[in-house]
Design a protein around this motif. Structure first.
Motif, PDB file in Angstrom:
ATOM      1  N   LEU A 132      -7.745 -17.153   5.183  1.00 50.78           N
ATOM      2  CA  LEU A 132      -7.955 -15.757   4.795  1.00 50.78           C
ATOM      3  C   LEU A 132      -6.644 -15.080   4.414  1.00 50.78           C
ATOM      4  CD1 LEU A 132     -10.559 -14.623   7.492  1.00 50.78           C
ATOM      5  CD2 LEU A 132     -10.963 -14.838   5.038  1.00 50.78           C
ATOM      6  N   HIS A 133      -5.573 -15.381   5.162  1.00 52.27           N
ATOM      7  CA  HIS A 133      -4.274 -14.774   4.858  1.00 52.27           C
ATOM      8  C   HIS A 133      -3.764 -15.224   3.489  1.00 52.27           C
ATOM      9  CE1 HIS A 133      -4.540 -13.296   8.771  1.00 52.27           C
ATOM     10  NE2 HIS A 133      -3.693 -14.064   9.417  1.00 52.27           N
ATOM     11  N   VAL A 134      -3.910 -16.514   3.194  1.00 52.05           N
ATOM     12  CA  VAL A 134      -3.464 -17.018   1.891  1.00 52.05           C
ATOM     13  C   VAL A 134      -4.280 -16.368   0.774  1.00 52.05           C
ATOM     14  CG1 VAL A 134      -3.225 -19.063   0.427  1.00 52.05           C
ATOM     15  CG2 VAL A 134      -2.643 -19.193   2.859  1.00 52.05           C
ATOM     16  N   GLY A 135      -5.589 -16.200   1.011  1.00 50.68           N
ATOM     17  CA  GLY A 135      -6.430 -15.521   0.029  1.00 50.68           C
ATOM     18  C   GLY A 135      -5.998 -14.087  -0.204  1.00 50.68           C
ATOM     19  N   SER A 136      -5.635 -13.395   0.862  1.00 55.79           N
ATOM     20  CA  SER A 136      -5.159 -12.012   0.724  1.00 55.79           C
ATOM     21  C   SER A 136      -3.857 -11.951  -0.061  1.00 55.79           C
ATOM     22  CB  SER A 136      -4.952 -11.387   2.114  1.00 55.79           C
ATOM     23  OG  SER A 136      -6.184 -11.253   2.789  1.00 55.79           O
ATOM     24  N   MET A 137      -2.968 -12.905   0.189  1.00 58.59           N
ATOM     25  CA  MET A 137      -1.715 -12.929  -0.561  1.00 58.59           C
ATOM     26  C   MET A 137      -1.959 -13.228  -2.040  1.00 58.59           C
ATOM     27  SD  MET A 137       0.645 -11.961   1.356  1.00 58.59           S
ATOM     28  CE  MET A 137       1.920 -12.260   0.132  1.00 58.59           C
ATOM     29  N   ALA A 138      -2.944 -14.076  -2.323  1.00 57.20           N
ATOM     30  CA  ALA A 138      -3.283 -14.357  -3.722  1.00 57.20           C
ATOM     31  C   ALA A 138      -3.778 -13.091  -4.416  1.00 57.20           C
ATOM     32  CB  ALA A 138      -4.342 -15.454  -3.794  1.00 57.20           C
ATOM     33  N   LEU A 139      -4.587 -12.299  -3.706  1.00 54.14           N
ATOM     34  CA  LEU A 139      -5.072 -11.048  -4.277  1.00 54.14           C
ATOM     35  C   LEU A 139      -3.927 -10.071  -4.499  1.00 54.14           C
ATOM     36  CD1 LEU A 139      -7.283  -9.139  -5.193  1.00 54.14           C
ATOM     37  CD2 LEU A 139      -7.702  -8.551  -2.795  1.00 54.14           C
ATOM     38  N   ALA A 140      -3.018  -9.970  -3.525  1.00 50.91           N
ATOM     39  CA  ALA A 140      -1.874  -9.065  -3.669  1.00 50.91           C
ATOM     40  C   ALA A 140      -1.011  -9.479  -4.857  1.00 50.91           C
ATOM     41  CB  ALA A 140      -1.046  -9.064  -2.385  1.00 50.91           C
ATOM     42  N   PHE A 141      -0.729 -10.778  -4.975  1.00 47.37           N
ATOM     43  CA  PHE A 141       0.090 -11.251  -6.070  1.00 47.37           C
ATOM     44  C   PHE A 141      -0.612 -11.030  -7.413  1.00 47.37           C
ATOM     45  CE2 PHE A 141       1.604 -14.626  -8.941  1.00 47.37           C
ATOM     46  CZ  PHE A 141       2.962 -14.346  -8.932  1.00 47.37           C
ATOM     47  N   GLY A 142      -1.914 -11.321  -7.464  1.00 47.99           N
ATOM     48  CA  GLY A 142      -2.662 -11.114  -8.699  1.00 47.99           C
ATOM     49  C   GLY A 142      -2.719  -9.656  -9.107  1.00 47.99           C
ATOM     50  N   THR A 143      -2.895  -8.764  -8.133  1.00 49.04           N
ATOM     51  CA  THR A 143      -2.916  -7.332  -8.427  1.00 49.04           C
ATOM     52  C   THR A 143      -1.594  -6.883  -9.038  1.00 49.04           C
ATOM     53  OG1 THR A 143      -4.492  -6.929  -6.625  1.00 49.04           O
ATOM     54  CG2 THR A 143      -3.240  -5.036  -7.425  1.00 49.04           C
ATOM     55  N   TRP A 144      -0.511  -7.383  -8.476  1.00 49.72           N
ATOM     56  CA  TRP A 144       0.820  -7.061  -9.019  1.00 49.72           C
ATOM     57  C   TRP A 144       0.968  -7.554 -10.456  1.00 49.72           C
ATOM     58  CZ3 TRP A 144       5.757 -10.158  -7.339  1.00 49.72           C
ATOM     59  CH2 TRP A 144       6.840  -9.728  -8.106  1.00 49.72           C
ATOM     60  N   ARG A 145       0.685  -8.838 -10.677  1.00 47.78           N
ATOM     61  CA  ARG A 145       0.978  -9.439 -11.969  1.00 47.78           C
ATOM     62  C   ARG A 145       0.014  -8.994 -13.077  1.00 47.78           C
ATOM     63  NH1 ARG A 145       5.548  -9.626 -12.254  1.00 47.78           N
ATOM     64  NH2 ARG A 145       5.331 -10.848 -14.164  1.00 47.78           N
ATOM     65  N   VAL A 146      -1.209  -8.596 -12.695  1.00 50.73           N
ATOM     66  CA  VAL A 146      -2.166  -8.138 -13.701  1.00 50.73           C
ATOM     67  C   VAL A 146      -1.954  -6.663 -14.038  1.00 50.73           C
ATOM     68  CG1 VAL A 146      -4.615  -7.659 -14.145  1.00 50.73           C
ATOM     69  CG2 VAL A 146      -3.926  -9.859 -13.177  1.00 50.73           C
ATOM     70  N   PHE A 147      -1.799  -5.829 -13.010  1.00 54.54           N
ATOM     71  CA  PHE A 147      -1.788  -4.396 -13.235  1.00 54.54           C
ATOM     72  C   PHE A 147      -0.391  -3.791 -13.340  1.00 54.54           C
ATOM     73  CE2 PHE A 147      -5.883  -5.174 -11.056  1.00 54.54           C
ATOM     74  CZ  PHE A 147      -6.734  -4.645 -12.012  1.00 54.54           C
ATOM     75  N   ARG A 148       0.626  -4.427 -12.729  1.00 54.01           N
ATOM     76  CA  ARG A 148       1.984  -3.865 -12.737  1.00 54.01           C
ATOM     77  C   ARG A 148       3.021  -4.941 -13.080  1.00 54.01           C
ATOM     78  NH1 ARG A 148       1.858   1.876 -12.013  1.00 54.01           N
ATOM     79  NH2 ARG A 148       0.065   2.340 -10.696  1.00 54.01           N
ATOM     80  N   PRO A 149       2.810  -5.713 -14.145  1.00 55.93           N
ATOM     81  CA  PRO A 149       3.700  -6.852 -14.404  1.00 55.93           C
ATOM     82  C   PRO A 149       5.135  -6.464 -14.735  1.00 55.93           C
ATOM     83  CG  PRO A 149       2.262  -6.464 -16.288  1.00 55.93           C
ATOM     84  CD  PRO A 149       1.763  -5.580 -15.184  1.00 55.93           C
ATOM     85  N   ALA A 150       5.333  -5.273 -15.265  1.00 58.40           N
ATOM     86  CA  ALA A 150       6.675  -4.873 -15.684  1.00 58.40           C
ATOM     87  C   ALA A 150       7.433  -4.114 -14.603  1.00 58.40           C
ATOM     88  CB  ALA A 150       6.590  -4.016 -16.947  1.00 58.40           C
ATOM     89  N   GLU A 151       6.809  -3.860 -13.456  1.00 61.71           N
ATOM     90  CA  GLU A 151       7.426  -3.048 -12.411  1.00 61.71           C
ATOM     91  C   GLU A 151       7.890  -3.925 -11.258  1.00 61.71           C
ATOM     92  OE1 GLU A 151       5.437   0.650 -11.508  1.00 61.71           O
ATOM     93  OE2 GLU A 151       4.159   0.410 -13.257  1.00 61.71           O
ATOM     94  N   ARG A 152       8.946  -3.474 -10.585  1.00 59.30           N
ATOM     95  CA  ARG A 152       9.544  -4.268  -9.509  1.00 59.30           C
ATOM     96  C   ARG A 152       9.080  -3.863  -8.118  1.00 59.30           C
ATOM     97  NH1 ARG A 152      15.925  -4.876 -11.363  1.00 59.30           N
ATOM     98  NH2 ARG A 152      15.512  -5.961 -13.346  1.00 59.30           N
ATOM     99  N   TRP A 153       8.668  -2.595  -7.940  1.00 56.91           N
ATOM    100  CA  TRP A 153       8.335  -2.149  -6.593  1.00 56.91           C
ATOM    101  C   TRP A 153       7.196  -2.940  -5.947  1.00 56.91           C
ATOM    102  CZ3 TRP A 153       3.423  -0.590  -5.606  1.00 56.91           C
ATOM    103  CH2 TRP A 153       2.657  -0.099  -6.659  1.00 56.91           C
TER     104      TRP A 153
END
Length: 231
Positions: A64-85
């Protein structure tokens, strides 16, 4: 919801294998591991003998933790790919989940585990879903405006809204779990179970409507392509 997560997750992973798209891989991994992790927890609590349950319990939590990290990473790269925060946010969530799992392993034979395991993991996972919900609904609002001008595909617009609804239901399920914990201790209260079940049903329907094919020739753009078009 577990069944829908496994089916849709497998479908997105199969799509990612063909397209090599990060979004399908990340969200597919999140959904599939979320379903698989819950199955492991159910087996550990209902099927596997008590003396053998601690290992599948820990494995279920890790999945479950790995799945949550995948969602967090995907959310970053899909919706905020150009931002660093978002990198700091993803790192912080990962640190909390890692600490929670370390405590779980340290008290492997303790069922239920220390309260810190529940609160750290549940709050971190809820934060991931809250972030994904906010980003999805932001894009849904943006694309609805463009759709009115004939600049956005209605099916893709709907997909963002449905994904936002699904993740919002996941937040509700986590909230119900936390409320149940406060009210009934280590045992889920009947009210929390009913609330989680209802939210899970809505989330499952949202997933099916968003990602399962409904008609021949329907546009099947992945979330990454849709997000790029919305920008």
């Amino acid at each position: 919801f577990t069944l829908a997560s496994l089916v849709v997750g497998a479908r997105l992973l199969a799509l990612a294998a063909r397209t090599r798209a990060l979004a399908e891989a990340a969200f597919g991994t999140s959904l599939f591991l979320g379903g698989a992790g819950f199955v492991l927890l159910v087996l550990a609590s209902r099927v596997i003998a008590a003396e053998s349950a601690p290992v599948p319990f820990a494995a279920g939590n890790l999945v479950l933790h790995v799945g949550s990290m995948a969602l967090a990473f995907g959310t970053w790269r899909v919706f905020r790919p150009a931002e660093r925060w978002p990198a700091a946010l993803v790192t912080g969530i990962g640190a909390v989940l890692a600490a929670s799992f370390a405590i779980r392993v340290e008290h492997l034979r303790m069922i239920p585990p220390p309260a810190a395991v529940f609160w750290m993991s549940t709050l971190a996972e809820a934060a991931v879903y809250a972030w994904s919900t906010a980003e999805s609904l932001r894009f849904w609002t943006m694309m609805r405006r463009r759709e009115a001008l004939g600049l956005a595909n209605p099916a893709i617009t709907r997909r963002f809204g449905l994904w936002g609804l699904c993740t919002a239901c996941a937040i509700g399920m986590h909230a119900a779990s936390m409320a149940g914990r406060l009210l009934a201790g280590d045992v889920m209260s009947p009210a929390a179970i009913v609330a989680s079940s209802a939210l899970g049903l809505v989330a499952a329907i949202s997933l099916a409507l968003a990602f399962l094919p409904r008609r021949a020739g329907a546009r099947t753009d992945g979330p990454e392509a849709a997000a790029q078009r919305a920008r």
